[in-house]
Design an enzyme around this catalytic site. Structure first.
Site, PDB file in Angstrom:
ATOM      1  N   ARG A  43       0.825  -1.211   0.000  1.00  0.00           N
ATOM      2  CA  ARG A  43       0.000   0.000   0.000  1.00  0.00           C
ATOM      3  C   ARG A  43       0.858   1.259   0.000  1.00  0.00           C
ATOM      4  NH1 ARG A  43       2.571   2.299   3.271  1.00  0.00           N
ATOM      5  NH2 ARG A  43       2.612   2.048   5.512  1.00  0.00           N
ATOM      6  N   GLU A  49       0.151   9.960   7.484  1.00  0.00           N
ATOM      7  CA  GLU A  49       1.370   9.223   7.814  1.00  0.00           C
ATOM      8  C   GLU A  49       1.530   9.154   9.338  1.00  0.00           C
ATOM      9  OE1 GLU A  49       3.769   6.850   6.074  1.00  0.00           O
ATOM     10  OE2 GLU A  49       2.784   8.299   4.782  1.00  0.00           O
ATOM     11  N   HIS A  50       1.699   7.973   9.879  1.00  0.00           N
ATOM     12  CA  HIS A  50       2.007   7.777  11.296  1.00  0.00           C
ATOM     13  C   HIS A  50       0.949   8.294  12.258  1.00  0.00           C
ATOM     14  CE1 HIS A  50       5.870   6.112  10.565  1.00  0.00           C
ATOM     15  NE2 HIS A  50       6.163   7.090   9.760  1.00  0.00           N
ATOM     16  N   ASP A  52      -2.117   6.351  12.434  1.00  0.00           N
ATOM     17  CA  ASP A  52      -3.005   5.214  12.728  1.00  0.00           C
ATOM     18  C   ASP A  52      -2.746   4.684  14.128  1.00  0.00           C
ATOM     19  OD1 ASP A  52      -0.495   4.213  11.895  1.00  0.00           O
ATOM     20  OD2 ASP A  52      -1.359   2.345  11.138  1.00  0.00           O
ATOM     21  N   SER A 146       5.594  -4.075   2.728  1.00  0.00           N
ATOM     22  CA  SER A 146       5.829  -5.466   2.336  1.00  0.00           C
ATOM     23  C   SER A 146       5.616  -6.390   3.535  1.00  0.00           C
ATOM     24  CB  SER A 146       7.250  -5.632   1.790  1.00  0.00           C
ATOM     25  OG  SER A 146       8.208  -5.383   2.794  1.00  0.00           O
ATOM     26  N   ASP A 190      -1.961  -0.740   7.713  1.00  0.00           N
ATOM     27  CA  ASP A 190      -1.368  -1.530   6.631  1.00  0.00           C
ATOM     28  C   ASP A 190      -2.136  -2.830   6.396  1.00  0.00           C
ATOM     29  OD1 ASP A 190       0.409   0.493   6.888  1.00  0.00           O
ATOM     30  OD2 ASP A 190       1.967  -0.699   7.864  1.00  0.00           O
ATOM     31  N   ASN A 233      14.408  -0.950   7.888  1.00  0.00           N
ATOM     32  CA  ASN A 233      13.728  -2.133   8.419  1.00  0.00           C
ATOM     33  C   ASN A 233      13.120  -1.773   9.775  1.00  0.00           C
ATOM     34  OD1 ASN A 233      13.267  -4.585   9.928  1.00  0.00           O
ATOM     35  ND2 ASN A 233      14.193  -5.613   8.171  1.00  0.00           N
ATOM     36  N   LYS A 234      11.804  -1.795   9.812  1.00  0.00           N
ATOM     37  CA  LYS A 234      11.098  -1.289  10.989  1.00  0.00           C
ATOM     38  C   LYS A 234      11.285  -2.150  12.240  1.00  0.00           C
ATOM     39  CE  LYS A 234       8.957   0.543   7.657  1.00  0.00           C
ATOM     40  NZ  LYS A 234       9.687   0.488   6.380  1.00  0.00           N
TER      41      LYS A 234
HETATM   42  P1  ADP Z   1       7.990  -2.344   4.798  1.00  0.00           P
HETATM   43  O1  ADP Z   1       7.963  -0.850   4.797  1.00  0.00           O
HETATM   44  O2  ADP Z   1       8.245  -2.879   3.424  1.00  0.00           O
HETATM   45  O3  ADP Z   1       6.826  -2.971   5.479  1.00  0.00           O
HETATM   46  P2  ADP Z   1       9.488  -3.547   6.992  1.00  0.00           P
HETATM   47  O4  ADP Z   1      10.827  -3.165   7.510  1.00  0.00           O
HETATM   48  O5  ADP Z   1       8.335  -3.395   7.914  1.00  0.00           O
HETATM   49  O6  ADP Z   1       9.292  -2.726   5.642  1.00  0.00           O
HETATM   50  O7  ADP Z   1       9.492  -5.066   6.513  1.00  0.00           O
HETATM   51  C1  ADP Z   1      10.464  -5.539   5.613  1.00  0.00           C
HETATM   52  C2  ADP Z   1      10.701  -7.013   5.849  1.00  0.00           C
HETATM   53  O8  ADP Z   1       9.610  -7.784   5.306  1.00  0.00           O
HETATM   54  C3  ADP Z   1      11.939  -7.547   5.123  1.00  0.00           C
HETATM   55  O9  ADP Z   1      13.127  -7.328   5.865  1.00  0.00           O
HETATM   56  C4  ADP Z   1      11.605  -9.037   5.042  1.00  0.00           C
HETATM   57  O10 ADP Z   1      11.901  -9.705   6.250  1.00  0.00           O
HETATM   58  C5  ADP Z   1      10.090  -9.021   4.834  1.00  0.00           C
HETATM   59  N1  ADP Z   1       9.832  -9.121   3.389  1.00  0.00           N
HETATM   60  C6  ADP Z   1       9.592  -8.139   2.511  1.00  0.00           C
HETATM   61  N2  ADP Z   1       9.449  -8.616   1.245  1.00  0.00           N
HETATM   62  C7  ADP Z   1       9.637  -9.955   1.337  1.00  0.00           C
HETATM   63  C8  ADP Z   1       9.637 -11.037   0.402  1.00  0.00           C
HETATM   64  N3  ADP Z   1       9.448 -10.831  -0.906  1.00  0.00           N
HETATM   65  N4  ADP Z   1       9.845 -12.267   0.874  1.00  0.00           N
HETATM   66  C9  ADP Z   1      10.047 -12.483   2.185  1.00  0.00           C
HETATM   67  N5  ADP Z   1      10.066 -11.539   3.109  1.00  0.00           N
HETATM   68  C10 ADP Z   1       9.874 -10.281   2.701  1.00  0.00           C
HETATM   69 MG    MG Z   2       6.337  -2.861   7.504  1.00  0.00          MG
END
Ligand code: ADP
Ligand code: MG
Length: 331
Positions: A43, A49-50, A52, A146, A190, A233-234
């Site tokens: 999304r 932003e921030h 929720d 993601s 999210d 990476n959050k």
């Molecule tokens: P985002 O803003 O994308 O949510 P986050 O830091 O919260 O960032 O999460 C990212 C983490 O999600 C990655 O370090 C990984 O562990 C996991 N992740 C993202 N894409 C994939 C994928 N294609 N396959 C497996 N894990 C993934």
């Molecule tokens: Mg995330």
């Protein structure tokens, strides 16, 4: 509620190159054919932003990039995970005793969050085993969520393997809660948009209770989402949780200042609704009660009448407990 179940449709795998590639890779990995595929989108947040995690409404929309999982239920109680991206190593565990290590946000732990969320919701002691091949194309750690797409996709995979049904709202609430097992204190936007998004419309997402309303996009509007290529990476860093904790502490200090029961207050919106005031009035209350300069931990403890130890262990998260102290942000 059936209309609000996640949509299911029959597809001819041969007509979809991505599915076909996934099916072939699944076959070479597990020596069998996937029984079904599940997808959940990432999304972009248009407004809010921030906020929720402060309990306030947001307007996100789904992006085309998504998490796609090919699945085969198996008779053993083993969960086997593989990924099309070699960056993410294979993982296998017994499906009965799921442990999520908050100190190491490895990719499979996001899957386990969704898996465990469904297990807990239904109070199941045993979960069925399955083979899963994950294929994601959302740029990771880039703010397109993601992580939540993976948690939501895993939750829906688990629900489908169990043959159970939940509405999209229920799934969103379960996955918002269960992504916190990774250690991030997200607010729920999210996971809500990942389940509740619809093509051609953004959504106004409101909380307590969770609801989504269409926000029609102007016809012909184009949204350009630029990737700065900087990753954050959050769960592996404290930046995200620091902001959540700063807002949480502000909510507690405000609640105490206004003579409310502050212990259980987590979000600024709770303070506003307990006071029965408008957003504009809430702003005035905030300006009156809080100063713009940073608060030290000692000052927060004085405001709340608690010890530093209680602040650390009962309010802050493990990754915000040990940041800077006096005169600084909380970490
Ligand atoms: P985002 O803003 O994308 O949510 P986050 O830091 O919260 O960032 O999460 C990212 C983490 O999600 C990655 O370090 C990984 O562990 C996991 N992740 C993202 N894409 C994939 C994928 N294609 N396959 C497996 N894990 C993934
Ligand atoms: Mg995330």
């Amino acid at each position: 509620m059936a209309a609000e179940d996640p949509a299911t449709r029959r597809v001819q795998v041969a007509e979809h190159p991505r599915l076909l590639k996934l099916k072939e890779m699944f076959n070479s990995k597990f020596g069998s054919t996937p029984k079904f595929y599940v997808r959940a989108p990432g999304r972009v947040n248009i407004i809010g932003e921030h906020i929720d995690y402060c309990g306030y409404s947001v307007i996100p929309m789904a992006v085309e990039q998504d998490m796609l999982i090919a699945v085969e239920p198996v008779k053993t109680h083993t969960l086997q995970l593989a990924n099309t991206d070699p960056l993410y190593p294979d993982f296998s565990t017994t499906a009965n005793n799921i442990c999520i290590d908050k100190t190491k946000p490895l990719w499979h732990n996001y899957f386990l969050c969704g898996f465990k969320g469904i297990q807990e919701h239904f109070g199941l002691s045993k979960l069925p085993g399955m083979n899963c091949l994950v294929d994601g194309n959302i740029p990771p750690s880039s703010g397109l969520s993601s992580s939540s797409a993976l948690v939501c996709c895993a939750g829906l995979v688990t629900l489908t393997v169990l043959g159970l049904r939940l509405s999209k709202v229920e799934l969103a609430e379960i996955c918002a809660k269960s992504e916190r097992y990774i250690g991030t204190e997200g607010g729920g936007m999210d996971q809500s948009i990942s389940f509740l998004a619809e093509e051609g419309t953004a959504k106004l997402i409101e909380f307590s209770p969770l609801r989504a309303t269409n926000v029609k996009l102007p016809s012909g509007a184009v949204f350009v989402i630029a990737n700065s290529c900087m990753e954050m990476n959050k769960a592996a860093t404290s930046h995200f949780n620091v902001r959540v904790m700063e807002c949480r502490l502000a909510a507690k200090v405000l609640a105490k200042h206004k003579g409310l029961q502050w212990d259980n207050v987590l979000r600024l919106e709770e303070v506003q609704s307990k006071l029965g005031i408008s957003l504009e009035e809430m702003l005035l209350v905030t300006e009156d009660a809080l100063h713009p300069e940073p608060y030290s931990r000692e000052e927060i403890c004085r405001c709340l009448g608690i010890s530093l130890e209680r602040l650390r262990t009962q309010i802050l998260t493990p990754n915000t407990q040990d940041g800077e102290s006096s005169g600084q942000r909380i970490a």
